[in-house]
Design a protein around this motif. Sequence first.
Motif, mmCIF file in Angstrom:
data_model
loop_
_atom_site.group_PDB
_atom_site.id
_atom_site.type_symbol
_atom_site.label_atom_id
_atom_site.label_comp_id
_atom_site.label_asym_id
_atom_site.label_seq_id
_atom_site.Cartn_x
_atom_site.Cartn_y
_atom_site.Cartn_z
ATOM 1 N N ALA A 13 0.836 -1.211 0.000
ATOM 2 C CA ALA A 13 0.000 0.000 0.000
ATOM 3 C C ALA A 13 0.864 1.251 0.000
ATOM 4 N N LEU A 14 1.907 1.278 0.803
ATOM 5 C CA LEU A 14 2.765 2.462 0.871
ATOM 6 C C LEU A 14 3.538 2.679 -0.425
ATOM 7 N N SER A 15 3.982 1.622 -1.062
ATOM 8 C CA SER A 15 4.708 1.798 -2.322
ATOM 9 C C SER A 15 3.773 2.309 -3.412
ATOM 10 N N GLY A 16 2.542 1.873 -3.408
ATOM 11 C CA GLY A 16 1.563 2.382 -4.368
ATOM 12 C C GLY A 16 1.255 3.841 -4.127
ATOM 13 N N CYS A 17 1.171 4.228 -2.876
ATOM 14 C CA CYS A 17 0.885 5.623 -2.533
ATOM 15 C C CYS A 17 2.021 6.540 -2.953
ATOM 16 N N SER A 18 3.258 6.097 -2.781
ATOM 17 C CA SER A 18 4.392 6.951 -3.150
ATOM 18 C C SER A 18 4.455 7.127 -4.660
ATOM 19 N N ALA A 19 4.129 6.088 -5.421
ATOM 20 C CA ALA A 19 4.121 6.213 -6.874
ATOM 21 C C ALA A 19 3.014 7.159 -7.313
ATOM 22 N N THR A 20 1.872 7.078 -6.661
ATOM 23 C CA THR A 20 0.767 7.968 -6.986
ATOM 24 C C THR A 20 1.146 9.406 -6.669
ATOM 25 N N TRP A 21 1.793 9.629 -5.540
ATOM 26 C CA TRP A 21 2.182 10.980 -5.151
ATOM 27 C C TRP A 21 3.189 11.558 -6.139
ATOM 28 N N SER A 22 4.139 10.758 -6.593
ATOM 29 C CA SER A 22 5.116 11.234 -7.577
ATOM 30 C C SER A 22 4.428 11.606 -8.882
ATOM 31 N N GLY A 23 3.495 10.793 -9.307
ATOM 32 C CA GLY A 23 2.742 11.100 -10.520
ATOM 33 C C GLY A 23 1.918 12.360 -10.372
ATOM 34 N N PHE A 24 1.326 12.553 -9.203
ATOM 35 C CA PHE A 24 0.530 13.756 -8.936
ATOM 36 C C PHE A 24 1.408 14.997 -9.011
ATOM 37 N N GLU A 26 4.229 15.359 -10.630
ATOM 38 C CA GLU A 26 4.663 15.558 -12.015
ATOM 39 C C GLU A 26 3.540 16.163 -12.858
ATOM 40 N N ASP A 27 2.336 15.651 -12.711
ATOM 41 C CA ASP A 27 1.193 16.178 -13.460
ATOM 42 C C ASP A 27 0.908 17.625 -13.092
ATOM 43 N N THR A 28 1.009 17.947 -11.808
ATOM 44 C CA THR A 28 0.777 19.318 -11.359
ATOM 45 C C THR A 28 1.818 20.260 -11.938
ATOM 46 N N SER A 29 3.063 19.818 -11.951
ATOM 47 C CA SER A 29 4.138 20.638 -12.512
ATOM 48 C C SER A 29 3.919 20.867 -14.004
ATOM 49 N N ASN A 30 3.536 19.813 -14.720
ATOM 50 C CA ASN A 30 3.273 19.949 -16.157
ATOM 51 C C ASN A 30 2.108 20.894 -16.415
ATOM 52 N N ALA A 31 1.070 20.811 -15.605
ATOM 53 C CA ALA A 31 -0.090 21.690 -15.772
ATOM 54 C C ALA A 31 0.287 23.138 -15.500
ATOM 55 N N ALA A 32 1.119 23.378 -14.505
ATOM 56 C CA ALA A 32 1.544 24.744 -14.196
ATOM 57 C C ALA A 32 2.373 25.316 -15.340
ATOM 58 N N ASP A 33 3.275 24.514 -15.890
ATOM 59 C CA ASP A 33 4.083 24.974 -17.022
ATOM 60 C C ASP A 33 3.219 25.265 -18.242
#
Length: 51
Positions: A13-24, A26-33
């Motif tokens: 569960a924790l490894s899945g959460c960390s991957a989701t957080w990294s993706g979030f 990255e997506d937020t950074s791309n949207a801001a750019d």
Amino acid sequence: MKPLIITLLSIIALSGCSATWSGFKEDTSNAADWTKGKVNQGADFVKEKTE
């Protein structure tokens, strides 16, 4: 046996959460750019039309 199962499920569960957080992040950074680029394009367009 029960603590081993709980530990393994927690690790999964924790490894899945960390991957989701990294993706979030990255997506937020791309949207801001992307947004920043569109705002700058709009400002350039307005500047061209008002000169």
